[in-house]
Design a protein around this motif. Structure first.
Motif, PDB file in Angstrom:
ATOM      1  N   LEU A  44      10.268  -3.049  -6.278  1.00 27.72           N
ATOM      2  CA  LEU A  44      11.129  -3.791  -7.209  1.00 27.72           C
ATOM      3  C   LEU A  44      11.198  -5.276  -6.860  1.00 27.72           C
ATOM      4  CD1 LEU A  44      14.147  -1.289  -7.286  1.00 27.72           C
ATOM      5  CD2 LEU A  44      12.431  -1.562  -9.071  1.00 27.72           C
ATOM      6  N   GLN A  45      11.115  -5.582  -5.555  1.00 20.97           N
ATOM      7  CA  GLN A  45      11.364  -6.950  -5.086  1.00 20.97           C
ATOM      8  C   GLN A  45      10.120  -7.809  -5.062  1.00 20.97           C
ATOM      9  OE1 GLN A  45      13.029  -5.725  -1.281  1.00 20.97           O
ATOM     10  NE2 GLN A  45      14.828  -6.983  -1.662  1.00 20.97           N
ATOM     11  N   LEU A  46       8.993  -7.184  -4.712  1.00 19.99           N
ATOM     12  CA  LEU A  46       7.820  -7.990  -4.360  1.00 19.99           C
ATOM     13  C   LEU A  46       6.767  -7.945  -5.458  1.00 19.99           C
ATOM     14  CD1 LEU A  46       7.422  -6.761  -0.658  1.00 19.99           C
ATOM     15  CD2 LEU A  46       8.797  -8.672  -1.509  1.00 19.99           C
ATOM     16  N   ASP A  47       6.000  -9.036  -5.561  1.00 17.94           N
ATOM     17  CA  ASP A  47       4.857  -8.996  -6.477  1.00 17.94           C
ATOM     18  C   ASP A  47       3.674  -8.347  -5.742  1.00 17.94           C
ATOM     19  OD1 ASP A  47       3.586 -10.907  -4.866  1.00 17.94           O
ATOM     20  OD2 ASP A  47       4.302 -12.578  -6.074  1.00 17.94           O
ATOM     21  N   ALA A  48       2.566  -8.155  -6.457  1.00 19.09           N
ATOM     22  CA  ALA A  48       1.437  -7.390  -5.920  1.00 19.09           C
ATOM     23  C   ALA A  48       0.908  -8.005  -4.610  1.00 19.09           C
ATOM     24  CB  ALA A  48       0.321  -7.326  -6.965  1.00 19.09           C
ATOM     25  N   ARG A  49       0.846  -9.339  -4.566  1.00 20.53           N
ATOM     26  CA  ARG A  49       0.333 -10.023  -3.379  1.00 20.53           C
ATOM     27  C   ARG A  49       1.245  -9.759  -2.168  1.00 20.53           C
ATOM     28  NH1 ARG A  49       0.916 -15.055  -1.113  1.00 20.53           N
ATOM     29  NH2 ARG A  49      -0.980 -15.957  -0.194  1.00 20.53           N
ATOM     30  N   GLU A  50       2.550  -9.853  -2.406  1.00 22.93           N
ATOM     31  CA  GLU A  50       3.511  -9.609  -1.318  1.00 22.93           C
ATOM     32  C   GLU A  50       3.476  -8.135  -0.878  1.00 22.93           C
ATOM     33  OE1 GLU A  50       7.067 -12.795  -2.473  1.00 22.93           O
ATOM     34  OE2 GLU A  50       6.802 -11.003  -3.703  1.00 22.93           O
ATOM     35  N   ARG A  51       3.301  -7.235  -1.852  1.00 22.18           N
ATOM     36  CA  ARG A  51       3.226  -5.811  -1.511  1.00 22.18           C
ATOM     37  C   ARG A  51       1.991  -5.516  -0.655  1.00 22.18           C
ATOM     38  NH1 ARG A  51       4.415  -4.744  -6.802  1.00 22.18           N
ATOM     39  NH2 ARG A  51       2.650  -3.360  -7.210  1.00 22.18           N
ATOM     40  N   TYR A  52       0.890  -6.218  -0.979  1.00 27.20           N
ATOM     41  CA  TYR A  52      -0.331  -6.024  -0.191  1.00 27.20           C
ATOM     42  C   TYR A  52      -0.125  -6.522   1.243  1.00 27.20           C
ATOM     43  CZ  TYR A  52      -5.007  -6.593   1.632  1.00 27.20           C
ATOM     44  OH  TYR A  52      -6.112  -6.539   2.437  1.00 27.20           O
ATOM     45  N   LEU A  53       0.504  -7.675   1.403  1.00 23.72           N
ATOM     46  CA  LEU A  53       0.761  -8.220   2.741  1.00 23.72           C
ATOM     47  C   LEU A  53       1.697  -7.284   3.521  1.00 23.72           C
ATOM     48  CD1 LEU A  53       1.124 -12.024   1.894  1.00 23.72           C
ATOM     49  CD2 LEU A  53      -0.757 -10.907   3.130  1.00 23.72           C
ATOM     50  N   ASP A  54       2.672  -6.753   2.815  1.00 22.81           N
ATOM     51  CA  ASP A  54       3.598  -5.789   3.399  1.00 22.81           C
ATOM     52  C   ASP A  54       2.835  -4.539   3.867  1.00 22.81           C
ATOM     53  OD1 ASP A  54       6.332  -5.429   3.868  1.00 22.81           O
ATOM     54  OD2 ASP A  54       6.542  -4.068   2.172  1.00 22.81           O
ATOM     55  N   PHE A  55       1.926  -4.087   3.034  1.00 23.11           N
ATOM     56  CA  PHE A  55       1.098  -2.923   3.366  1.00 23.11           C
ATOM     57  C   PHE A  55       0.287  -3.183   4.639  1.00 23.11           C
ATOM     58  CE2 PHE A  55      -3.002  -0.749   3.174  1.00 23.11           C
ATOM     59  CZ  PHE A  55      -2.623   0.571   2.996  1.00 23.11           C
ATOM     60  N   CYS A  56      -0.327  -4.370   4.715  1.00 24.51           N
ATOM     61  CA  CYS A  56      -1.149  -4.719   5.889  1.00 24.51           C
ATOM     62  C   CYS A  56      -0.295  -4.746   7.159  1.00 24.51           C
ATOM     63  CB  CYS A  56      -1.827  -6.075   5.716  1.00 24.51           C
ATOM     64  SG  CYS A  56      -3.004  -6.077   4.365  1.00 24.51           S
ATOM     65  N   ALA A  57       0.962  -5.191   7.022  1.00 24.40           N
ATOM     66  CA  ALA A  57       1.845  -5.248   8.189  1.00 24.40           C
ATOM     67  C   ALA A  57       2.294  -3.843   8.604  1.00 24.40           C
ATOM     68  CB  ALA A  57       3.059  -6.122   7.879  1.00 24.40           C
ATOM     69  N   THR A  58       2.543  -2.977   7.597  1.00 20.24           N
ATOM     70  CA  THR A  58       3.026  -1.615   7.897  1.00 20.24           C
ATOM     71  C   THR A  58       1.909  -0.756   8.460  1.00 20.24           C
ATOM     72  OG1 THR A  58       4.425  -1.830   5.939  1.00 20.24           O
ATOM     73  CG2 THR A  58       4.277   0.360   6.909  1.00 20.24           C
ATOM     74  N   TYR A  59       0.727  -0.902   7.874  1.00 16.83           N
ATOM     75  CA  TYR A  59      -0.407  -0.050   8.241  1.00 16.83           C
ATOM     76  C   TYR A  59      -1.563  -0.917   8.750  1.00 16.83           C
ATOM     77  CZ  TYR A  59       1.451   3.755   5.136  1.00 16.83           C
ATOM     78  OH  TYR A  59       2.170   4.742   4.518  1.00 16.83           O
ATOM     79  N   PRO A  60      -1.404  -1.632   9.858  1.00  9.60           N
ATOM     80  CA  PRO A  60      -2.447  -2.585  10.256  1.00  9.60           C
ATOM     81  C   PRO A  60      -3.830  -1.950  10.431  1.00  9.60           C
ATOM     82  CG  PRO A  60      -0.815  -2.295  12.003  1.00  9.60           C
ATOM     83  CD  PRO A  60      -0.283  -1.601  10.802  1.00  9.60           C
ATOM     84  N   SER A  61      -3.875  -0.734  10.995  1.00 13.14           N
ATOM     85  CA  SER A  61      -5.204  -0.181  11.255  1.00 13.14           C
ATOM     86  C   SER A  61      -5.793   0.501  10.027  1.00 13.14           C
ATOM     87  CB  SER A  61      -5.145   0.781  12.443  1.00 13.14           C
ATOM     88  OG  SER A  61      -4.590   2.010  12.034  1.00 13.14           O
ATOM     89  N   ILE A  62      -4.967   0.977   9.130  1.00 10.76           N
ATOM     90  CA  ILE A  62      -5.489   1.713   7.966  1.00 10.76           C
ATOM     91  C   ILE A  62      -6.275   0.796   7.049  1.00 10.76           C
ATOM     92  CG2 ILE A  62      -4.918   3.028   5.888  1.00 10.76           C
ATOM     93  CD1 ILE A  62      -2.530   4.082   7.141  1.00 10.76           C
ATOM     94  N   GLU A  63      -5.777  -0.421   6.956  1.00 10.27           N
ATOM     95  CA  GLU A  63      -6.321  -1.361   5.993  1.00 10.27           C
ATOM     96  C   GLU A  63      -7.857  -1.508   6.136  1.00 10.27           C
ATOM     97  OE1 GLU A  63      -7.079  -4.869   6.303  1.00 10.27           O
ATOM     98  OE2 GLU A  63      -7.034  -5.212   4.131  1.00 10.27           O
ATOM     99  N   LYS A  64      -8.357  -1.364   7.368  1.00  7.54           N
ATOM    100  CA  LYS A  64      -9.810  -1.494   7.597  1.00  7.54           C
ATOM    101  C   LYS A  64     -10.540  -0.159   7.430  1.00  7.54           C
ATOM    102  CE  LYS A  64      -8.968  -5.190  10.921  1.00  7.54           C
ATOM    103  NZ  LYS A  64      -7.475  -5.054  10.825  1.00  7.54           N
ATOM    104  N   ARG A  65      -9.786   0.937   7.340  1.00  9.09           N
ATOM    105  CA  ARG A  65     -10.411   2.266   7.377  1.00  9.09           C
ATOM    106  C   ARG A  65     -10.378   2.974   6.033  1.00  9.09           C
ATOM    107  NH1 ARG A  65      -7.187   4.560  12.517  1.00  9.09           N
ATOM    108  NH2 ARG A  65      -8.269   6.491  12.028  1.00  9.09           N
ATOM    109  N   VAL A  66      -9.646   2.416   5.107  1.00 13.18           N
ATOM    110  CA  VAL A  66      -9.421   3.117   3.842  1.00 13.18           C
ATOM    111  C   VAL A  66     -10.094   2.333   2.712  1.00 13.18           C
ATOM    112  CG1 VAL A  66      -7.567   3.604   2.195  1.00 13.18           C
ATOM    113  CG2 VAL A  66      -7.314   4.281   4.565  1.00 13.18           C
ATOM    114  N   PRO A  67     -10.791   3.040   1.808  1.00  9.79           N
ATOM    115  CA  PRO A  67     -11.434   2.317   0.709  1.00  9.79           C
ATOM    116  C   PRO A  67     -10.419   1.505  -0.108  1.00  9.79           C
ATOM    117  CG  PRO A  67     -12.000   4.662   0.647  1.00  9.79           C
ATOM    118  CD  PRO A  67     -11.000   4.486   1.741  1.00  9.79           C
ATOM    119  N   ASN A  68     -10.907   0.370  -0.595  1.00  3.91           N
ATOM    120  CA  ASN A  68     -10.100  -0.523  -1.443  1.00  3.91           C
ATOM    121  C   ASN A  68      -9.325   0.182  -2.552  1.00  3.91           C
ATOM    122  OD1 ASN A  68     -10.388  -2.997  -0.473  1.00  3.91           O
ATOM    123  ND2 ASN A  68     -11.745  -3.773  -2.096  1.00  3.91           N
ATOM    124  N   TYR A  69     -10.008   1.088  -3.246  1.00  2.27           N
ATOM    125  CA  TYR A  69      -9.372   1.689  -4.428  1.00  2.27           C
ATOM    126  C   TYR A  69      -8.237   2.635  -4.039  1.00  2.27           C
ATOM    127  CZ  TYR A  69     -12.593   5.582  -3.495  1.00  2.27           C
ATOM    128  OH  TYR A  69     -13.273   6.615  -2.898  1.00  2.27           O
TER     129      TYR A  69
END
Lengths: 189, 189
Positions: free
Chosen positions: A144-169
């Protein structure tokens, strides 16, 4: 084999060697290969799983066949169809391995007797459940609070290692945006 | 004054009279009038609250000024900005009374010592948090699985007493549909 889960638990509670031994004796090893299912809709959910190694996704497949990724799990995370697990209902989620994964499962029916015998485990699971509850509230608020870019940055912070291991889609699906939007966001960073 | 919360707690754990007395001594009375705020964004969240009487809503106001209702609470429910409460962060939610409400608050800082002294309370809050976590997962899944009509029926089953006490447009907001759609659904039933 139990080194990681022991360190994981001892971050929240202190156990002596006999308590640790008892806990270890209750764990069940589980291996799933990439693309194999750990949990499937309609089946009983007897275990919650700690990820020793690997990467998995939990998703719901709607009536139109659209996939909705609700959770990823990598090393040191817990995963299950928690709703089914706690309510003794059949699974509604798919949990599928993204990489070959090695898990330790704990059966629901042994938890209550374990809490009785070693109340520190009640503390441990209270803390874990509180964290999971807060993380889920956070995720709803982020949407509700964040736009897509902020949500992506939030995701990278929450799941630092997943981001490199999981397909983009997969990440786009989890964030509720198109893979094209995700590519644009990544390029702009 | 403590009759309802005592019955509420004794559904999950059994307490003797001195344990009950100790617990009651830790509770703080709080009265909020209809339209008054219990919690406001930016403020500290020191308490979680048990609703003895009344009806409240928790909502997030986005940058565009749109309201998103996340939770209702009536008698026998707990309410707070749980994310802020557990993470020691400033509130991001508004919690506003819909009716004059009478609450009992419990301060975060007394919980840990309480668990140490009377471990049964650790059990009680583990059970409550697990239920809240499962309810939140259910709500996310419902939003993916069910159409608006089914979600409304689900809402009526989850919150039987609220449905008669809360304005239509609040329920529509909570369900993520327009008040007009909700009226159509109600008429069709």
């Amino acid at each position: 084999m139990f080194q990681k889960i022991t360190a994981h638990i001892q971050r929240d509670i202190q156990l002596n060697s006999s308590e640790l031994e008892e806990f270890h004796s209750l764990l069940v090893e589980k291996k799933v290969s990439a693309k194999e299912f750990l949990i499937e809709p309609g089946k009983e959910v007897l275990y919650e799983y700690y990820v020793v190694k690997g990467c998995l996704k939990a998703y719901y497949l709607d009536k139109k066949g659209n996939k909705h990724i609700l959770q990823f799990a990598v090393e040191d995370w817990w995963i299950s169809d928690f709703e089914a697990f706690f309510k003794d209902e059949p699974a509604s989620l798919h949990i599928e391995a993204i990489e070959d994964s090695y898990l330790l499962g704990i059966k629901k029916e042994i938890l209550e007797p374990l809490y009785e015998r070693i109340p520190k485990f009640e503390r441990f699971f209270r803390i874990k459940t509180t964290n999971a509850f807060v993380a889920l509230r956070s995720r709803i608020l982020s949407s509700l609070q964040l736009d897509a870019r902020e949500r992506y940055l939030d995701f990278c912070a929450t799941y630092p290692s997943i981001e490199k291991r999981v397909p983009n889609y997969h990440i786009a699906n989890y964030l509720g945006i198109t893979p094209e939007s995700l590519s644009r966001i990544r390029k702009s960073l």
